[in-house]
Motif scaffolding. Structure first.
Motif, PDB file in Angstrom:
ATOM      1  N   LEU A 135      75.424   0.045  13.578  1.00  0.00           N
ATOM      2  CA  LEU A 135      76.498   0.619  12.758  1.00  0.00           C
ATOM      3  C   LEU A 135      76.160   0.502  11.271  1.00  0.00           C
ATOM      4  CD1 LEU A 135      79.262   1.919  12.409  1.00  0.00           C
ATOM      5  CD2 LEU A 135      80.281  -0.359  12.596  1.00  0.00           C
ATOM      6  N   ILE A 136      75.644  -0.637  10.864  1.00  0.00           N
ATOM      7  CA  ILE A 136      75.253  -0.818   9.463  1.00  0.00           C
ATOM      8  C   ILE A 136      74.153   0.180   9.092  1.00  0.00           C
ATOM      9  CG2 ILE A 136      74.133  -2.411   7.843  1.00  0.00           C
ATOM     10  CD1 ILE A 136      75.627  -4.690   9.342  1.00  0.00           C
ATOM     11  N   GLY A 137      73.181   0.339   9.978  1.00  0.00           N
ATOM     12  CA  GLY A 137      72.109   1.307   9.735  1.00  0.00           C
ATOM     13  C   GLY A 137      72.627   2.732   9.630  1.00  0.00           C
ATOM     14  N   GLU A 138      73.560   3.082  10.503  1.00  0.00           N
ATOM     15  CA  GLU A 138      74.139   4.433  10.461  1.00  0.00           C
ATOM     16  C   GLU A 138      74.936   4.634   9.174  1.00  0.00           C
ATOM     17  OE1 GLU A 138      73.259   6.754  12.345  1.00  0.00           O
ATOM     18  OE2 GLU A 138      72.672   5.873  14.254  1.00  0.00           O
ATOM     19  N   LEU A 139      75.657   3.608   8.742  1.00  0.00           N
ATOM     20  CA  LEU A 139      76.407   3.703   7.483  1.00  0.00           C
ATOM     21  C   LEU A 139      75.461   3.891   6.298  1.00  0.00           C
ATOM     22  CD1 LEU A 139      79.130   0.978   8.093  1.00  0.00           C
ATOM     23  CD2 LEU A 139      79.551   3.422   7.704  1.00  0.00           C
ATOM     24  N   LEU A 140      74.356   3.155   6.294  1.00  0.00           N
ATOM     25  CA  LEU A 140      73.373   3.299   5.213  1.00  0.00           C
ATOM     26  C   LEU A 140      72.728   4.689   5.227  1.00  0.00           C
ATOM     27  CD1 LEU A 140      71.675  -0.222   5.312  1.00  0.00           C
ATOM     28  CD2 LEU A 140      73.194   0.688   3.536  1.00  0.00           C
ATOM     29  N   MET A 141      72.385   5.172   6.417  1.00  0.00           N
ATOM     30  CA  MET A 141      71.793   6.516   6.511  1.00  0.00           C
ATOM     31  C   MET A 141      72.793   7.588   6.092  1.00  0.00           C
ATOM     32  SD  MET A 141      68.628   6.540   7.130  1.00  0.00           S
ATOM     33  CE  MET A 141      68.505   8.292   7.400  1.00  0.00           C
ATOM     34  N   CYS A 142      74.046   7.390   6.444  1.00  0.00           N
ATOM     35  CA  CYS A 142      75.090   8.336   6.044  1.00  0.00           C
ATOM     36  C   CYS A 142      75.234   8.344   4.523  1.00  0.00           C
ATOM     37  CB  CYS A 142      76.409   7.982   6.721  1.00  0.00           C
ATOM     38  SG  CYS A 142      77.719   9.172   6.412  1.00  0.00           S
ATOM     39  N   ALA A 143      75.242   7.169   3.917  1.00  0.00           N
ATOM     40  CA  ALA A 143      75.341   7.074   2.456  1.00  0.00           C
ATOM     41  C   ALA A 143      74.133   7.746   1.792  1.00  0.00           C
ATOM     42  CB  ALA A 143      75.449   5.615   2.023  1.00  0.00           C
ATOM     43  N   LEU A 144      72.949   7.516   2.346  1.00  0.00           N
ATOM     44  CA  LEU A 144      71.739   8.139   1.809  1.00  0.00           C
ATOM     45  C   LEU A 144      71.805   9.658   1.946  1.00  0.00           C
ATOM     46  CD1 LEU A 144      68.839   7.760   0.674  1.00  0.00           C
ATOM     47  CD2 LEU A 144      68.075   7.830   3.043  1.00  0.00           C
ATOM     48  N   THR A 145      72.247  10.143   3.086  1.00  0.00           N
ATOM     49  CA  THR A 145      72.345  11.586   3.318  1.00  0.00           C
ATOM     50  C   THR A 145      73.358  12.222   2.374  1.00  0.00           C
ATOM     51  OG1 THR A 145      71.747  11.258   5.635  1.00  0.00           O
ATOM     52  CG2 THR A 145      72.783  13.350   5.067  1.00  0.00           C
ATOM     53  N   LEU A 146      74.506  11.585   2.223  1.00  0.00           N
ATOM     54  CA  LEU A 146      75.519  12.106   1.304  1.00  0.00           C
ATOM     55  C   LEU A 146      75.017  12.076  -0.141  1.00  0.00           C
ATOM     56  CD1 LEU A 146      78.708  10.497   2.880  1.00  0.00           C
ATOM     57  CD2 LEU A 146      78.055  12.916   2.950  1.00  0.00           C
ATOM     58  N   GLY A 147      74.318  11.011  -0.505  1.00  0.00           N
ATOM     59  CA  GLY A 147      73.748  10.919  -1.859  1.00  0.00           C
ATOM     60  C   GLY A 147      72.688  11.982  -2.113  1.00  0.00           C
ATOM     61  N   LEU A 148      71.802  12.182  -1.154  1.00  0.00           N
ATOM     62  CA  LEU A 148      70.792  13.242  -1.290  1.00  0.00           C
ATOM     63  C   LEU A 148      71.444  14.620  -1.410  1.00  0.00           C
ATOM     64  CD1 LEU A 148      68.020  12.217   1.280  1.00  0.00           C
ATOM     65  CD2 LEU A 148      67.749  12.482  -1.176  1.00  0.00           C
ATOM     66  N   SER A 149      72.469  14.840  -0.622  1.00  0.00           N
ATOM     67  CA  SER A 149      73.166  16.128  -0.658  1.00  0.00           C
ATOM     68  C   SER A 149      73.826  16.359  -2.009  1.00  0.00           C
ATOM     69  CB  SER A 149      74.217  16.203   0.449  1.00  0.00           C
ATOM     70  OG  SER A 149      73.597  16.079   1.696  1.00  0.00           O
ATOM     71  N   TRP A 150      74.434  15.326  -2.530  1.00  0.00           N
ATOM     72  CA  TRP A 150      75.081  15.423  -3.829  1.00  0.00           C
ATOM     73  C   TRP A 150      74.067  15.778  -4.916  1.00  0.00           C
ATOM     74  CZ3 TRP A 150      75.111  10.857  -7.351  1.00  0.00           C
ATOM     75  CH2 TRP A 150      75.764  11.129  -8.554  1.00  0.00           C
ATOM     76  N   ARG A 151      72.931  15.085  -4.928  1.00  0.00           N
ATOM     77  CA  ARG A 151      71.909  15.342  -5.955  1.00  0.00           C
ATOM     78  C   ARG A 151      71.267  16.719  -5.748  1.00  0.00           C
ATOM     79  NH1 ARG A 151      73.169  13.134 -10.155  1.00  0.00           N
ATOM     80  NH2 ARG A 151      71.105  13.703 -10.900  1.00  0.00           N
ATOM     81  N   LEU A 152      71.081  17.108  -4.508  1.00  0.00           N
ATOM     82  CA  LEU A 152      70.535  18.436  -4.225  1.00  0.00           C
ATOM     83  C   LEU A 152      71.501  19.509  -4.706  1.00  0.00           C
ATOM     84  CD1 LEU A 152      68.190  19.984  -2.861  1.00  0.00           C
ATOM     85  CD2 LEU A 152      69.525  19.932  -0.761  1.00  0.00           C
TER      86      LEU A 152
END
Length: 174
Positions: free
Chosen positions: A96-113
């Motif tokens: 769950l922690i890993g999925e939360l971190l990956m979700c945060a990374l994906t959302l952050g990448l999307s925002w910057r993109l």
């Protein structure tokens, strides 16, 4: 309902990966034709004009399009150094922690993109040789990143569900 949603999101991840694979094959074809054209330059043939620009755009799309697939099917590289030492429940918490971190990374990448896409659109930047608007590549990547965000959010839900109802983890993958 959960299994239906899981199946649809898995299919969406597979479709984006297939589109990325098609893009990668197109890049390979362009590269092969361009290299062959360089080799046969004496016969009146030549390299594909703007081949490097096309490869850059195609590879970018191919890389972004694999993210949803890797996230949904848990194919990202991971180190399971402590997994055997812990029991099932602590491993689910780590998942769950890993999925939360990956979700945060994906959302952050999307925002910057998204911000980069707005910037490229505002300044009408193009590639040097073919004059392809750079915003096109950003739009294609953004479309795939929207799918990646949906998949990442679902994966957080899946990991939380597996933590609360442990016996569903095997069924969710089928």
């Amino acid at each position: 309902m959960y299994y239906s949603v899981s199946k649809r999101i898995g299919q969406l991840a597979e479709v984006t990966a297939l589109l990325g694979g098609i893009g990668l094959f197109a890049v390979i074809a362009i590269t092969c034709v361009s290299v062959a054209g360089r080799a046969l330059d004496g016969l009146g043939l030549g390299p594909v004009p703007g081949d490097i620009e096309l490869v850059e755009l195609g590879i970018g799309f191919a890389v972004f399009s694999t993210l949803p697939y890797a996230q949904f099917f848990r194919a990202h590289a991971r180190v399971d150094l402590f997994k055997p030492a812990f029991g099932a429940r602590p491993n689910r918490v780590l998942d769950l922690i890993g999925e939360l971190l990956m979700c945060a990374l994906t959302l952050g990448l999307s925002w910057r993109l998204w911000l980069g896409m707005l910037d490229k659109a505002a300044y009408h930047e193009t590639t040097f040789i073919l004059q392809i608007p750079l915003v096109w590549g950003y739009r294609a990547a953004m479309a795939v990143m929207i799918v990646a965000c949906i998949v990442a959010l679902f994966c957080v839900l899946r990991a939380a569900r597996e933590l609360m109802v442990p016996d569903t983890s095997a069924e969710a993958q089928s």
